[in-house]
Design an enzyme around this catalytic site. Structure first.
Site, mmCIF file in Angstrom:
data_model
loop_
_atom_site.group_PDB
_atom_site.id
_atom_site.type_symbol
_atom_site.label_atom_id
_atom_site.label_comp_id
_atom_site.label_asym_id
_atom_site.label_seq_id
_atom_site.Cartn_x
_atom_site.Cartn_y
_atom_site.Cartn_z
ATOM 1 N N HIS A 158 0.754 -1.241 -0.018
ATOM 2 C CA HIS A 158 -0.009 -0.127 0.112
ATOM 3 C C HIS A 158 0.864 1.217 0.077
ATOM 4 O O HIS A 158 2.037 1.191 0.405
ATOM 5 C CB HIS A 158 -0.879 0.059 1.288
ATOM 6 C CG HIS A 158 -1.963 -0.958 1.113
ATOM 7 N ND1 HIS A 158 -1.976 -2.085 1.639
ATOM 8 C CD2 HIS A 158 -3.318 -0.851 0.739
ATOM 9 C CE1 HIS A 158 -3.151 -2.693 1.229
ATOM 10 N NE2 HIS A 158 -3.981 -1.784 0.812
ATOM 11 N N LYS A 162 -0.695 4.781 4.527
ATOM 12 C CA LYS A 162 -1.372 3.921 5.234
ATOM 13 C C LYS A 162 -0.816 3.775 6.714
ATOM 14 O O LYS A 162 0.193 3.481 6.942
ATOM 15 C CB LYS A 162 -1.477 2.710 4.480
ATOM 16 C CG LYS A 162 -2.517 1.721 5.230
ATOM 17 C CD LYS A 162 -2.942 0.578 3.996
ATOM 18 C CE LYS A 162 -3.884 -0.471 4.748
ATOM 19 N NZ LYS A 162 -5.317 0.031 5.073
HETATM 20 N N1 LIG Z 1 -12.875 -1.057 2.697
HETATM 21 C C1 LIG Z 1 -12.240 -0.582 1.550
HETATM 22 O O1 LIG Z 1 -12.601 -1.298 0.533
HETATM 23 C C2 LIG Z 1 -11.124 0.376 1.889
HETATM 24 C C3 LIG Z 1 -10.829 0.931 3.005
HETATM 25 N N2 LIG Z 1 -10.104 1.847 3.198
HETATM 26 C C4 LIG Z 1 -9.905 2.252 4.603
HETATM 27 O O2 LIG Z 1 -10.482 3.512 4.626
HETATM 28 C C5 LIG Z 1 -9.966 4.340 5.745
HETATM 29 C C6 LIG Z 1 -9.524 5.925 5.284
HETATM 30 O O3 LIG Z 1 -8.474 5.631 4.230
HETATM 31 P P1 LIG Z 1 -8.246 6.950 3.416
HETATM 32 O O4 LIG Z 1 -9.386 7.880 3.048
HETATM 33 O O5 LIG Z 1 -6.958 6.421 2.697
HETATM 34 O O6 LIG Z 1 -7.656 7.632 4.831
HETATM 35 P P2 LIG Z 1 -7.266 9.133 4.885
HETATM 36 O O7 LIG Z 1 -6.352 9.531 5.991
HETATM 37 O O8 LIG Z 1 -6.975 10.087 3.676
HETATM 38 O O9 LIG Z 1 -8.808 9.659 5.335
HETATM 39 C C7 LIG Z 1 -9.495 9.504 6.434
HETATM 40 C C8 LIG Z 1 -10.443 10.715 6.776
HETATM 41 O O10 LIG Z 1 -10.839 10.270 8.046
HETATM 42 C C9 LIG Z 1 -11.181 11.817 8.743
HETATM 43 N N3 LIG Z 1 -11.229 11.341 10.321
HETATM 44 C C10 LIG Z 1 -10.385 10.686 11.185
HETATM 45 N N4 LIG Z 1 -10.891 10.746 12.127
HETATM 46 C C11 LIG Z 1 -11.980 11.341 12.210
HETATM 47 C C12 LIG Z 1 -12.942 11.879 13.410
HETATM 48 N N5 LIG Z 1 -12.912 11.498 14.453
HETATM 49 N N6 LIG Z 1 -14.072 12.331 12.941
HETATM 50 C C13 LIG Z 1 -14.304 12.786 11.541
HETATM 51 N N7 LIG Z 1 -13.546 12.378 10.517
HETATM 52 C C14 LIG Z 1 -12.336 11.639 10.970
HETATM 53 C C15 LIG Z 1 -9.677 12.206 8.645
HETATM 54 O O11 LIG Z 1 -9.713 13.740 8.829
HETATM 55 P P3 LIG Z 1 -8.225 14.223 9.287
HETATM 56 O O12 LIG Z 1 -7.550 14.193 7.893
HETATM 57 O O13 LIG Z 1 -8.609 15.491 9.839
HETATM 58 O O14 LIG Z 1 -7.817 13.198 10.434
HETATM 59 C C16 LIG Z 1 -9.750 12.162 7.024
HETATM 60 O O15 LIG Z 1 -10.445 12.982 6.188
HETATM 61 C C17 LIG Z 1 -8.517 3.523 6.367
HETATM 62 O O16 LIG Z 1 -8.770 2.732 7.233
HETATM 63 C C18 LIG Z 1 -8.411 2.716 5.065
HETATM 64 O O17 LIG Z 1 -7.944 1.339 5.219
HETATM 65 C C19 LIG Z 1 -9.443 2.461 2.246
HETATM 66 C C20 LIG Z 1 -9.643 2.030 0.936
HETATM 67 C C21 LIG Z 1 -10.615 0.964 0.438
HETATM 68 O O1 LIG Z 2 -5.777 2.257 3.089
HETATM 69 C C1 LIG Z 2 -5.942 1.952 2.130
HETATM 70 O O2 LIG Z 2 -5.660 2.517 1.077
HETATM 71 C C2 LIG Z 2 -6.548 0.454 1.851
HETATM 72 N N1 LIG Z 2 -7.267 0.062 2.725
HETATM 73 C C3 LIG Z 2 -8.032 -1.235 2.816
HETATM 74 C C4 LIG Z 2 -7.042 -2.415 3.434
HETATM 75 O O3 LIG Z 2 -6.674 -1.917 4.605
HETATM 76 O O4 LIG Z 2 -7.312 -3.480 3.006
HETATM 77 C C5 LIG Z 2 -8.374 -1.552 1.227
HETATM 78 C C6 LIG Z 2 -7.261 -1.200 0.151
HETATM 79 O O5 LIG Z 2 -6.432 -2.304 0.027
HETATM 80 C C7 LIG Z 2 -6.812 0.186 0.473
#
Ligand SMILES: NC(=O)C1=CN([C@@H]2O[C@H](COP(=O)(O)OP(=O)(O)OC[C@H]3O[C@@H](n4cnc5c(N)ncnc54)[C@H](OP(=O)(O)O)[C@@H]3O)[C@@H](O)[C@H]2O)C=CC1
Ligand SMILES: O=C(O)C1=N[C@H](C(=O)O)C[C@H](O)C1
Length: 269
Positions: A158, A162
Site C-alpha cells: 500500500h 496507510k
Molecule cells: N474497505 C475498503 O474497500 C477500503 C478501506 N479503506 C480504509 O478507509 C480508511 C480511510 O482511508 P483513506 O481515505 O486512505 O484515509 P485518509 O487519512 O485519507 O482519510 C481519513 C479521513 O477520516 C477523517 N477522520 C479521522 N478521524 C476522524 C474523526 N474522529 N471524525 C471525523 N473524521 C475523521 C480524516 O480527517 P483528518 O484528516 O482531519 O484526520 C480524513 O479526512 C482507512 O481505514 C483505510 O484502510 C481505504 C480504501 C478502501
Molecule cells: O488504506 C488503503 O488505502 C486501503 N485499505 C484497505 C485495506 O486495509 O485493505 C483496502 C485497500 O487495500 C486500500
C-alpha cells in the site's frame, strides 16, 4: 417518482472521502445530502465542491454528524476506528444504513460494531471491490484443497500514508485461508517477522506488509509447497473501485433488517 436515497459521506477531505463524494455525485441512483469532517477542520462551513477545488455542489461540510445522518438514508464511512465507532452509534440513532470501509479495528472495536448492529443495518468489509471478495472465495477453496504442507503467506502493498498493518484486505484473505483449513486465524497468525525468528511453524499463516509511494492496494496469497508455488493476486489501480462497491452496499442495504452484513452478502457471492 420516489425520492432518491440520500447519502452522507464522513471523512470528507480524506483520499476515500473525496472519491466517495465524486462517486455519489456522479450516480443517478442516489443524492449527496451531507458531508462530515472532524470538529476544527478547515473545511467545516464550506461548500464541499469548492473545498475539493471544483464547482459548488450545494452541500456544506459539517461536524454535526447526527444532524447530517438524520437527513439521510445511508452513511458511507471510510475514516478511522475511533470515529467509526462513534458514527455507528449515531447511525443507529438516526436509523440509517452504515457502510463501513474503515480498517485497523481491534477486537474491542468490532464488539462495539456488533452491539450497534442490534439496532442498525451495518455493512462492513476491509475491501469493497468485487475482485477481492471473489478472491476470498478462491482463497478458501484453494486452502481447503491443499494440506498444511503448503505454507500460506499473504503479502500486501500500500501507499506510504496507510496507518494500519496488516491491511483489512490481508486479514479478510487470512480469515478465508484459515476457514478453508478449518482453523482459527488468531491461532495461526504470524505477522511481522524480525530477527532470529526460528523456522517457520507448520500451519502458520504469515503476513508481510510493504508501504511505499502511491500504491493503491495489492494483495498476494501464496501457497508455497515443495517444488511449486500457487499465487492468487489482486491489484487495485484506482480507488473508485472501492467507492463504487461502497455505494452499491449503501443502496443494497435500504430496507434490510438491522444486523451485520458484508460485501459477500451485497454481491451475492
Ligand atoms: N474497505 C475498503 O474497500 C477500503 C478501506 N479503506 C480504509 O478507509 C480508511 C480511510 O482511508 P483513506 O481515505 O486512505 O484515509 P485518509 O487519512 O485519507 O482519510 C481519513 C479521513 O477520516 C477523517 N477522520 C479521522 N478521524 C476522524 C474523526 N474522529 N471524525 C471525523 N473524521 C475523521 C480524516 O480527517 P483528518 O484528516 O482531519 O484526520 C480524513 O479526512 C482507512 O481505514 C483505510 O484502510 C481505504 C480504501 C478502501
Ligand atoms: O488504506 C488503503 O488505502 C486501503 N485499505 C484497505 C485495506 O486495509 O485493505 C483496502 C485497500 O487495500 C486500500
Amino acid at each position: 417518482m420516489s425520492e432518491l436515497p440520500g447519502i452522507v459521506i464522513t471523512g470528507a477531505s480524506g483520499r476515500m472521502g473525496q472519491m466517495l463524494i465524486k462517486t455519489v455525485v456522479a450516480s443517478d441512483k442516489c443524492k449527496l445530502v451531507g458531508v462530515v469532517e472532524r470538529a476544527g477542520h478547515d473545511w467545516i462551513g464550506r461548500d464541499i465542491g469548492e473545498a475539493m477545488g471544483g464547482a459548488a455542489l450545494g452541500v456544506t461540510v459539517t461536524d454535526d454528524a447526527l444532524d447530517a445522518f438524520a437527513k439521510a438514508q445511508a452513511v458511507i464511512d471510510f475514516t478511522a476506528p475511533a470515529a467509526t465507532i462513534a458514527f455507528a452509534g449515531l447511525a443507529a440513532q438516526a436509523r440509517c444504513v452504515h457502510v463501513i470501509g474503515t480498517t485497523g479495528m481491534t477486537e474491542e472495536d468490532l464488539a462495539k460494531i456488533t452491539a450497534a448492529a442490534r439496532h442498525a443495518t451495518i455493512i462492513r468489509a476491509g475491501n469493497m471491490s468485487l475482485g477481492v471478495n471473489l478472491l476470498t472465495k478462491l482463497t478458501k477453496m484453494v486452502s481447503a484443497a491443499l494440506d498444511a504442507d503448503y505454507d500460506i503467506e499473504i503479502i500486501e502493498a500500500h501507499h506510504n500514508r496507510k496507518v494500519d498493518a496488516p491491511s483489512g484486505t490481508a486479514l479478510m484473505l487470512g480469515e478465508a485461508a484459515a476457514e478453508g483449513r478449518g482453523v482459527k486465524l488468531e491461532e495461526v497468525r504470524d505477522s511481522g517477522r524480525d530477527g532470529i525468528t526460528g523456522a517457520r511453524k507448520p500451519g502458520d499463516i504469515g503476513f508481510s506488509a510493504i508501504r511505499g509511494g502511491d500504491i493503491v492496494g495489492e494483495h498476494d496469497v501464496m501457497f508455497a509447497g515443495e517444488g511449486e508455488r500457487i499465487i492468487l493476486r489482486h491489484v487495485a489501480s484506482d480507488r473508485s473501485l472501492f467507492a463504487k462497491g461502497a455505494l452499491k452496499a449503501a443502496l443494497w442495504g435500504q430496507g434490510k433488517k438491522p444486523g451485520e452484513y458484508d460485501m459477500l452478502d451485497v454481491l451475492g457471492l
